[in-house]
Design an enzyme around this catalytic site. Structure first.
Site, mmCIF file in Angstrom:
data_model
loop_
_atom_site.group_PDB
_atom_site.id
_atom_site.type_symbol
_atom_site.label_atom_id
_atom_site.label_comp_id
_atom_site.label_asym_id
_atom_site.label_seq_id
_atom_site.Cartn_x
_atom_site.Cartn_y
_atom_site.Cartn_z
ATOM 1 N N SER A 263 0.814 -1.219 0.000
ATOM 2 C CA SER A 263 0.000 0.000 0.000
ATOM 3 C C SER A 263 0.848 1.269 0.000
ATOM 4 O O SER A 263 1.885 1.344 0.662
ATOM 5 C CB SER A 263 -0.898 0.003 1.248
ATOM 6 N N HIS B 289 -13.308 -2.530 -2.210
ATOM 7 C CA HIS B 289 -12.437 -2.113 -1.105
ATOM 8 C C HIS B 289 -12.797 -2.877 0.182
ATOM 9 O O HIS B 289 -12.711 -2.346 1.286
ATOM 10 C CB HIS B 289 -12.569 -0.600 -0.882
ATOM 11 N N TYR C 112 -1.997 5.313 -4.554
ATOM 12 C CA TYR C 112 -3.058 6.308 -4.433
ATOM 13 C C TYR C 112 -2.531 7.571 -5.109
ATOM 14 O O TYR C 112 -1.528 8.145 -4.661
ATOM 15 C CB TYR C 112 -3.370 6.615 -2.965
ATOM 16 N N LYS D 214 -7.575 -0.965 -9.628
ATOM 17 C CA LYS D 214 -8.274 -1.671 -8.534
ATOM 18 C C LYS D 214 -9.466 -0.841 -8.069
ATOM 19 O O LYS D 214 -9.323 0.358 -7.793
ATOM 20 C CB LYS D 214 -7.298 -1.868 -7.365
ATOM 21 N N THR E 1 -5.403 2.380 -7.233
ATOM 22 C CA THR E 1 -6.717 2.227 -6.603
ATOM 23 C C THR E 1 -7.565 3.447 -6.921
ATOM 24 O O THR E 1 -7.146 4.587 -6.678
ATOM 25 C CB THR E 1 -6.558 2.058 -5.077
#
Ligand SMILES: Cc1cc2nc3c(=O)[nH]c(=O)nc-3n(C[C@H](O)[C@H](O)[C@H](O)COP(=O)(O)O)c2cc1C
Ligand SMILES: CCCCCCC(=O)C(=O)O
Length: 365
Positions: A116, A261, A139, A237, A165
Protein backbone atom coordinates in the site's frame (compact mmCIF):
# COMPACT_ATOMS: atom_id res chain seq x y z
CA UNK A 1 13.85 -11.72 8.82
CA UNK A 2 13.56 -15.52 8.60
CA UNK A 3 10.19 -17.27 8.52
CA UNK A 4 9.66 -19.24 11.78
CA UNK A 5 8.60 -22.86 11.22
CA UNK A 6 4.91 -23.47 10.62
CA UNK A 7 5.11 -26.15 13.35
CA UNK A 8 4.88 -23.25 15.85
CA UNK A 9 1.18 -22.95 15.03
CA UNK A 10 -1.16 -25.04 17.25
CA UNK A 11 -2.70 -27.89 15.20
CA UNK A 12 -6.18 -26.76 16.25
CA UNK A 13 -5.87 -23.69 14.00
CA UNK A 14 -7.47 -25.00 10.82
CA UNK A 15 -9.07 -22.12 8.93
CA UNK A 16 -9.04 -18.39 8.24
CA UNK A 17 -11.98 -18.05 10.65
CA UNK A 18 -9.83 -19.59 13.42
CA UNK A 19 -7.26 -16.86 12.77
CA UNK A 20 -9.96 -14.20 12.99
CA UNK A 21 -10.73 -15.33 16.54
CA UNK A 22 -7.06 -15.32 17.53
CA UNK A 23 -6.51 -11.86 16.04
CA UNK A 24 -9.47 -10.41 17.91
CA UNK A 25 -8.05 -11.68 21.21
CA UNK A 26 -4.67 -10.08 20.50
CA UNK A 27 -5.66 -6.65 19.21
CA UNK A 28 -6.91 -3.62 21.15
CA UNK A 29 -10.43 -2.46 20.29
CA UNK A 30 -9.27 0.53 18.23
CA UNK A 31 -6.82 -1.39 16.01
CA UNK A 32 -9.37 -4.17 15.58
CA UNK A 33 -11.92 -1.62 14.42
CA UNK A 34 -9.52 0.03 11.93
CA UNK A 35 -8.33 -3.28 10.51
CA UNK A 36 -11.73 -4.95 10.12
CA UNK A 37 -14.50 -2.34 9.93
CA UNK A 38 -16.59 -1.59 6.88
CA UNK A 39 -18.47 1.52 5.83
CA UNK A 40 -21.80 2.40 7.46
CA UNK A 41 -23.74 -0.56 8.78
CA UNK A 42 -21.39 -2.93 6.92
CA UNK A 43 -23.95 -4.34 4.49
CA UNK A 44 -21.32 -4.39 1.71
CA UNK A 45 -19.01 -6.40 3.97
CA UNK A 46 -21.84 -8.86 4.62
CA UNK A 47 -22.75 -9.06 0.91
CA UNK A 48 -19.15 -9.89 -0.01
CA UNK A 49 -19.45 -12.95 2.22
CA UNK A 50 -23.01 -14.02 1.45
CA UNK A 51 -22.40 -13.66 -2.30
CA UNK A 52 -20.29 -16.81 -2.21
CA UNK A 53 -23.16 -18.84 -0.73
CA UNK A 54 -25.18 -18.21 -3.91
CA UNK A 55 -22.86 -20.59 -5.76
CA UNK A 56 -22.13 -24.23 -5.02
CA UNK A 57 -19.57 -26.61 -6.44
CA UNK A 58 -20.35 -29.49 -8.79
CA UNK A 59 -18.24 -32.52 -7.86
CA UNK A 60 -17.05 -34.68 -10.75
CA UNK A 61 -15.57 -38.11 -10.22
CA UNK A 62 -13.04 -40.46 -11.79
CA UNK A 63 -11.38 -37.81 -13.93
CA UNK A 64 -7.66 -37.87 -14.69
CA UNK A 65 -6.08 -35.67 -12.00
CA UNK A 66 -2.45 -36.32 -12.94
CA UNK A 67 0.02 -33.50 -13.50
CA UNK A 68 -2.06 -30.85 -11.75
CA UNK A 69 -0.81 -27.49 -10.50
CA UNK A 70 -2.00 -24.17 -9.11
CA UNK A 71 1.03 -22.24 -10.40
CA UNK A 72 0.44 -19.14 -12.52
CA UNK A 73 2.45 -16.36 -14.21
CA UNK A 74 0.93 -12.92 -13.77
CA UNK A 75 2.60 -9.88 -15.30
CA UNK A 76 5.97 -11.62 -15.15
CA UNK A 77 5.49 -12.70 -11.52
CA UNK A 78 5.49 -16.45 -10.92
CA UNK A 79 3.04 -17.43 -8.16
CA UNK A 80 2.60 -20.88 -6.58
CA UNK A 81 -1.15 -20.26 -6.52
CA UNK A 82 -3.44 -17.49 -7.84
CA UNK A 83 -3.42 -15.72 -4.48
CA UNK A 84 -1.99 -12.29 -3.58
CA UNK A 85 -1.94 -10.27 -0.38
CA UNK A 86 -4.14 -7.25 -1.03
CA UNK A 87 -2.81 -3.77 -0.33
CA UNK A 88 -3.51 -3.08 3.33
CA UNK A 89 -2.44 0.16 4.98
CA UNK A 90 -0.65 0.48 8.32
CA UNK A 91 0.14 -3.18 8.95
CA UNK A 92 2.15 -2.27 12.07
CA UNK A 93 -1.26 -1.88 13.73
CA UNK A 94 -1.58 -5.67 13.46
CA UNK A 95 2.00 -6.61 14.38
CA UNK A 96 5.22 -4.70 15.18
CA UNK A 97 6.92 -6.24 12.11
CA UNK A 98 4.05 -5.01 9.92
CA UNK A 99 4.62 -5.15 6.17
CA UNK A 100 8.08 -6.71 6.61
CA UNK A 101 6.50 -9.84 8.10
CA UNK A 102 3.90 -10.00 5.33
CA UNK A 103 6.63 -9.71 2.67
CA UNK A 104 8.67 -12.52 4.24
CA UNK A 105 5.59 -14.75 4.36
CA UNK A 106 4.54 -13.96 0.79
CA UNK A 107 8.06 -14.75 -0.45
CA UNK A 108 8.23 -18.03 1.48
CA UNK A 109 4.92 -19.20 0.03
CA UNK A 110 5.61 -17.73 -3.44
CA UNK A 111 2.47 -15.62 -3.15
CA UNK A 112 1.99 -12.15 -4.55
CA UNK A 113 1.96 -9.07 -2.35
CA UNK A 114 0.66 -5.60 -3.18
CA UNK A 115 2.22 -2.93 -0.97
CA UNK A 116 0.00 0.00 0.00
CA UNK A 117 0.92 3.64 -0.56
CA UNK A 118 -0.16 3.98 3.08
CA UNK A 119 2.26 1.30 4.30
CA UNK A 120 3.76 1.83 7.76
CA UNK A 121 7.24 0.79 6.51
CA UNK A 122 9.30 2.34 3.70
CA UNK A 123 8.51 0.68 0.37
CA UNK A 124 12.25 0.16 -0.24
CA UNK A 125 12.62 -1.77 3.04
CA UNK A 126 9.60 -3.96 2.25
CA UNK A 127 11.04 -4.80 -1.18
CA UNK A 128 14.38 -5.63 0.43
CA UNK A 129 12.69 -8.03 2.88
CA UNK A 130 11.08 -9.94 0.00
CA UNK A 131 12.79 -12.46 -2.22
CA UNK A 132 10.11 -12.27 -4.91
CA UNK A 133 8.94 -9.19 -6.83
CA UNK A 134 6.16 -7.22 -5.17
CA UNK A 135 3.56 -4.92 -6.72
CA UNK A 136 3.02 -1.32 -5.60
CA UNK A 137 -0.46 0.06 -4.87
CA UNK A 138 -0.72 3.71 -5.82
CA UNK A 139 -3.06 6.31 -4.43
CA UNK A 140 -2.79 9.24 -6.84
CA UNK A 141 -2.09 12.19 -4.55
CA UNK A 142 -3.46 15.72 -4.93
CA UNK A 143 0.17 16.68 -5.59
CA UNK A 144 0.88 14.98 -8.93
CA UNK A 145 4.63 15.68 -8.72
CA UNK A 146 4.71 13.79 -5.42
CA UNK A 147 2.75 10.97 -7.12
CA UNK A 148 5.28 10.84 -9.96
CA UNK A 149 8.10 10.55 -7.43
CA UNK A 150 6.29 7.68 -5.65
CA UNK A 151 6.02 5.73 -8.90
CA UNK A 152 9.70 6.36 -9.61
CA UNK A 153 10.61 5.13 -6.11
CA UNK A 154 8.59 1.94 -6.63
CA UNK A 155 10.27 1.28 -9.97
CA UNK A 156 13.72 1.91 -8.52
CA UNK A 157 12.99 -0.45 -5.62
CA UNK A 158 12.14 -3.27 -8.05
CA UNK A 159 8.35 -3.40 -7.83
CA UNK A 160 6.98 -5.38 -10.78
CA UNK A 161 3.57 -3.75 -11.29
CA UNK A 162 1.58 -0.68 -10.30
CA UNK A 163 -1.91 -1.17 -8.87
CA UNK A 164 -3.77 2.13 -8.97
CA UNK A 165 -6.72 2.23 -6.60
CA UNK A 166 -9.60 4.29 -7.96
CA UNK A 167 -12.45 3.60 -5.54
CA UNK A 168 -11.31 5.79 -2.66
CA UNK A 169 -10.96 9.47 -3.62
CA UNK A 170 -12.03 9.88 -0.01
CA UNK A 171 -12.09 7.53 2.96
CA UNK A 172 -15.32 5.72 3.73
CA UNK A 173 -17.35 6.56 6.83
CA UNK A 174 -16.50 3.60 9.03
CA UNK A 175 -18.91 4.05 11.89
CA UNK A 176 -17.50 1.11 13.91
CA UNK A 177 -14.06 2.73 13.80
CA UNK A 178 -15.48 6.04 15.02
CA UNK A 179 -17.42 4.36 17.82
CA UNK A 180 -14.27 2.55 18.95
CA UNK A 181 -12.50 5.94 19.17
CA UNK A 182 -9.66 4.73 16.95
CA UNK A 183 -6.56 6.95 16.78
CA UNK A 184 -3.14 6.09 15.39
CA UNK A 185 -0.72 5.09 18.13
CA UNK A 186 2.59 6.98 18.20
CA UNK A 187 5.11 5.59 15.69
CA UNK A 188 2.59 4.34 13.15
CA UNK A 189 2.17 6.59 10.14
CA UNK A 190 2.17 6.62 6.34
CA UNK A 191 5.95 6.90 6.15
CA UNK A 192 6.00 6.89 2.35
CA UNK A 193 3.94 10.09 2.27
CA UNK A 194 6.35 12.08 4.44
CA UNK A 195 7.01 15.44 2.84
CA UNK A 196 3.60 15.60 1.12
CA UNK A 197 2.05 18.97 1.87
CA UNK A 198 -1.64 18.79 2.86
CA UNK A 199 -4.16 20.05 0.28
CA UNK A 200 -5.14 23.71 0.63
CA UNK A 201 -7.70 24.46 3.37
CA UNK A 202 -11.35 23.96 2.50
CA UNK A 203 -13.97 26.66 2.97
CA UNK A 204 -15.30 26.67 6.53
CA UNK A 205 -18.72 25.30 5.57
CA UNK A 206 -17.44 22.62 3.15
CA UNK A 207 -17.67 18.96 4.14
CA UNK A 208 -16.38 17.02 1.16
CA UNK A 209 -17.90 18.30 -2.08
CA UNK A 210 -16.21 21.48 -3.16
CA UNK A 211 -13.07 20.87 -1.09
CA UNK A 212 -9.62 21.08 -2.73
CA UNK A 213 -9.18 17.37 -1.91
CA UNK A 214 -12.11 16.34 -4.05
CA UNK A 215 -11.37 18.93 -6.73
CA UNK A 216 -7.99 17.20 -7.17
CA UNK A 217 -9.41 13.66 -7.07
CA UNK A 218 -8.08 11.35 -9.81
CA UNK A 219 -9.96 11.31 -13.13
CA UNK A 220 -9.82 9.18 -16.28
CA UNK A 221 -7.16 11.52 -17.72
CA UNK A 222 -4.89 10.53 -14.84
CA UNK A 223 -4.81 6.93 -16.07
CA UNK A 224 -3.43 8.13 -19.40
CA UNK A 225 -0.93 10.31 -17.52
CA UNK A 226 0.11 7.36 -15.33
CA UNK A 227 0.65 5.30 -18.47
CA UNK A 228 3.27 7.86 -19.58
CA UNK A 229 5.11 7.63 -16.23
CA UNK A 230 6.01 3.97 -16.20
CA UNK A 231 6.65 0.94 -18.37
CA UNK A 232 5.49 -1.36 -15.57
CA UNK A 233 2.15 -3.13 -16.01
CA UNK A 234 -0.69 -1.07 -14.52
CA UNK A 235 -3.74 -2.66 -12.90
CA UNK A 236 -6.79 -0.64 -11.90
CA UNK A 237 -8.27 -1.67 -8.53
CA UNK A 238 -11.81 -0.84 -7.50
CA UNK A 239 -13.83 -1.56 -10.65
CA UNK A 240 -17.46 -2.62 -10.04
CA UNK A 241 -19.06 -1.71 -13.38
CA UNK A 242 -18.70 -3.16 -16.88
CA UNK A 243 -18.52 0.24 -18.63
CA UNK A 244 -15.78 1.39 -16.26
CA UNK A 245 -13.87 -1.82 -17.03
CA UNK A 246 -14.14 -1.21 -20.79
CA UNK A 247 -12.98 2.37 -20.34
CA UNK A 248 -9.98 1.31 -18.28
CA UNK A 249 -8.96 -1.20 -20.93
CA UNK A 250 -9.34 1.48 -23.61
CA UNK A 251 -7.03 3.71 -21.54
CA UNK A 252 -4.31 1.12 -21.99
CA UNK A 253 -4.21 -0.47 -18.56
CA UNK A 254 -3.00 -4.06 -18.26
CA UNK A 255 -5.32 -5.58 -15.66
CA UNK A 256 -8.55 -5.02 -13.72
CA UNK A 257 -9.18 -5.75 -10.07
CA UNK A 258 -12.87 -6.12 -9.27
CA UNK A 259 -13.12 -4.71 -5.76
CA UNK A 260 -15.36 -2.70 -3.47
CA UNK A 261 -12.44 -2.11 -1.11
CA UNK A 262 -13.64 -4.90 1.18
CA UNK A 263 -16.78 -2.85 1.88
CA UNK A 264 -14.71 -0.12 3.56
CA UNK A 265 -15.55 2.81 1.32
CA UNK A 266 -19.27 2.75 0.44
CA UNK A 267 -22.08 0.80 2.04
CA UNK A 268 -24.96 -0.77 0.12
CA UNK A 269 -22.94 -2.24 -2.75
CA UNK A 270 -23.28 -5.70 -4.28
CA UNK A 271 -20.79 -8.46 -3.56
CA UNK A 272 -17.73 -8.49 -5.78
CA UNK A 273 -18.58 -12.08 -6.79
CA UNK A 274 -21.92 -10.72 -8.04
CA UNK A 275 -20.22 -7.99 -10.11
CA UNK A 276 -17.49 -10.26 -11.47
CA UNK A 277 -19.39 -11.89 -14.40
CA UNK A 278 -20.45 -8.49 -15.83
CA UNK A 279 -16.88 -7.26 -15.74
CA UNK A 280 -15.36 -10.45 -17.15
CA UNK A 281 -17.85 -10.18 -20.04
CA UNK A 282 -17.07 -6.49 -20.60
CA UNK A 283 -13.32 -7.10 -20.68
CA UNK A 284 -13.74 -10.03 -23.06
CA UNK A 285 -10.35 -11.54 -22.30
CA UNK A 286 -8.37 -8.43 -23.34
CA UNK A 287 -6.62 -8.20 -19.96
CA UNK A 288 -6.60 -10.38 -16.84
CA UNK A 289 -9.38 -9.77 -14.32
CA UNK A 290 -8.58 -10.24 -10.63
CA UNK A 291 -11.00 -9.94 -7.73
CA UNK A 292 -11.07 -9.42 -3.97
CA UNK A 293 -13.65 -9.03 -1.21
CA UNK A 294 -14.92 -11.54 1.31
CA UNK A 295 -12.67 -14.41 0.23
CA UNK A 296 -12.11 -16.61 3.27
CA UNK A 297 -11.57 -20.12 1.88
CA UNK A 298 -10.26 -22.12 -1.04
CA UNK A 299 -13.79 -22.83 -2.24
CA UNK A 300 -14.40 -19.07 -2.42
CA UNK A 301 -11.26 -18.76 -4.57
CA UNK A 302 -12.42 -21.64 -6.76
CA UNK A 303 -15.78 -19.92 -7.39
CA UNK A 304 -14.10 -16.70 -8.55
CA UNK A 305 -11.83 -18.62 -10.92
CA UNK A 306 -14.83 -20.49 -12.32
CA UNK A 307 -16.51 -17.13 -13.02
CA UNK A 308 -13.50 -15.89 -14.97
CA UNK A 309 -11.08 -14.34 -12.46
CA UNK A 310 -7.41 -15.12 -13.03
CA UNK A 311 -6.39 -14.62 -9.39
CA UNK A 312 -7.64 -13.27 -6.09
CA UNK A 313 -6.40 -10.89 -3.43
CA UNK A 314 -7.12 -11.36 0.26
CA UNK A 315 -7.10 -8.50 2.78
CA UNK A 316 -8.46 -9.25 6.26
CA UNK A 317 -7.52 -12.97 6.16
CA UNK A 318 -3.81 -12.23 6.12
CA UNK A 319 -4.23 -9.37 8.61
CA UNK A 320 -5.73 -11.94 11.03
CA UNK A 321 -2.70 -14.20 10.50
CA UNK A 322 -0.33 -11.26 10.98
CA UNK A 323 -2.00 -10.16 14.20
CA UNK A 324 -2.12 -13.70 15.57
CA UNK A 325 1.40 -14.88 14.76
CA UNK A 326 3.37 -12.43 12.59
CA UNK A 327 5.06 -13.78 9.46
CA UNK A 328 4.31 -17.39 10.32
CA UNK A 329 0.61 -16.58 10.72
CA UNK A 330 0.47 -14.93 7.29
CA UNK A 331 2.31 -17.88 5.75
CA UNK A 332 -0.08 -20.32 7.39
CA UNK A 333 -3.13 -18.43 6.10
CA UNK A 334 -1.69 -18.57 2.58
CA UNK A 335 -1.03 -22.28 2.95
CA UNK A 336 -4.53 -23.01 4.24
CA UNK A 337 -6.08 -21.15 1.29
CA UNK A 338 -3.94 -22.97 -1.25
CA UNK A 339 -4.58 -26.36 0.38
CA UNK A 340 -8.34 -25.74 0.39
CA UNK A 341 -8.22 -24.63 -3.26
CA UNK A 342 -6.34 -27.78 -4.24
CA UNK A 343 -8.93 -30.02 -2.55
CA UNK A 344 -11.72 -28.16 -4.36
CA UNK A 345 -9.89 -28.59 -7.67
CA UNK A 346 -9.30 -32.29 -7.15
CA UNK A 347 -12.88 -33.05 -6.13
CA UNK A 348 -14.43 -31.08 -8.99
CA UNK A 349 -12.14 -32.89 -11.40
CA UNK A 350 -10.11 -29.79 -12.32
CA UNK A 351 -6.39 -30.52 -11.88
CA UNK A 352 -5.30 -27.25 -13.51
CA UNK A 353 -6.47 -23.65 -13.28
CA UNK A 354 -7.30 -23.74 -16.99
CA UNK A 355 -9.74 -26.60 -16.38
CA UNK A 356 -11.88 -24.53 -14.00
CA UNK A 357 -14.93 -22.96 -15.63
CA UNK A 358 -18.62 -22.33 -14.98
CA UNK A 359 -19.44 -26.01 -15.55
CA UNK A 360 -17.93 -26.57 -12.10
CA UNK A 361 -20.58 -24.36 -10.44
CA UNK A 362 -24.26 -24.60 -9.62
CA UNK A 363 -26.27 -21.39 -9.05
CA UNK A 364 -28.40 -21.63 -5.91
CA UNK A 365 -31.96 -20.49 -6.45
C1 LIG B 1 -7.25 -2.50 7.12
C2 LIG B 1 -7.37 -2.38 5.64
C3 LIG B 1 -6.61 -1.43 4.97
C4 LIG B 1 -6.70 -1.34 3.57
N1 LIG B 1 -5.89 -0.46 2.93
C5 LIG B 1 -5.93 -0.40 1.58
C6 LIG B 1 -5.03 0.43 0.89
O1 LIG B 1 -4.17 1.09 1.46
N2 LIG B 1 -5.13 0.49 -0.47
C7 LIG B 1 -6.07 -0.25 -1.16
O2 LIG B 1 -6.12 -0.18 -2.39
N3 LIG B 1 -6.92 -1.06 -0.51
C8 LIG B 1 -6.86 -1.16 0.84
N4 LIG B 1 -7.69 -2.01 1.49
C9 LIG B 1 -8.65 -2.85 0.72
C10 LIG B 1 -7.99 -4.19 0.34
O3 LIG B 1 -6.95 -3.99 -0.58
C11 LIG B 1 -8.98 -5.17 -0.27
O4 LIG B 1 -9.64 -4.56 -1.35
C12 LIG B 1 -10.02 -5.69 0.73
O5 LIG B 1 -9.45 -5.85 2.01
C13 LIG B 1 -10.55 -7.05 0.24
O6 LIG B 1 -11.55 -7.53 1.10
P1 LIG B 1 -11.27 -8.58 2.28
O7 LIG B 1 -10.65 -7.83 3.40
O8 LIG B 1 -12.65 -9.06 2.59
O9 LIG B 1 -10.37 -9.66 1.73
C14 LIG B 1 -7.60 -2.16 2.87
C15 LIG B 1 -8.35 -3.12 3.56
C16 LIG B 1 -8.24 -3.25 4.93
C17 LIG B 1 -9.04 -4.32 5.62
C1 LIG C 1 -8.19 8.76 0.90
C2 LIG C 1 -8.17 7.29 1.07
C3 LIG C 1 -7.23 6.82 2.16
C4 LIG C 1 -7.33 5.35 2.38
C5 LIG C 1 -6.31 4.82 3.34
C6 LIG C 1 -6.12 3.38 3.45
C7 LIG C 1 -7.21 2.50 2.95
O1 LIG C 1 -7.34 2.28 1.76
C8 LIG C 1 -8.14 1.87 3.88
O2 LIG C 1 -8.01 2.06 5.10
O3 LIG C 1 -9.05 1.14 3.41
Amino acid sequence: MALPPLSEIPPTVASVDDYEGLARERLDAGSWAYLTAGAGDESTVAENRSGFARWQLRTRVLRNLSGGSTAIDLFGTRLAAPILLAPVAFQKLAHPDGELAAAVAASALQAGMVVSTQASVAIEDIAAAASTPLWFQLYIQHDRDFTRALVARAEAAGYAAIVVTVDAPTSGRRDAEQRAGFAFPPGIEAVNLRGLAPPPRAAADALLLGTPLLDAAPRWEDLAWLRTLTRLPILVKGIMDGDDARRAVAAGIDGIIVSNHGGRTLDSQPATIAALPEIVAAVGGQVPVLVDGGIRSGTDIFKTLALGARAVLVGRPFVYGLAAAGAVGVAHVLRILRAELEVAMALTGCPTLAAIDTDALRRCS
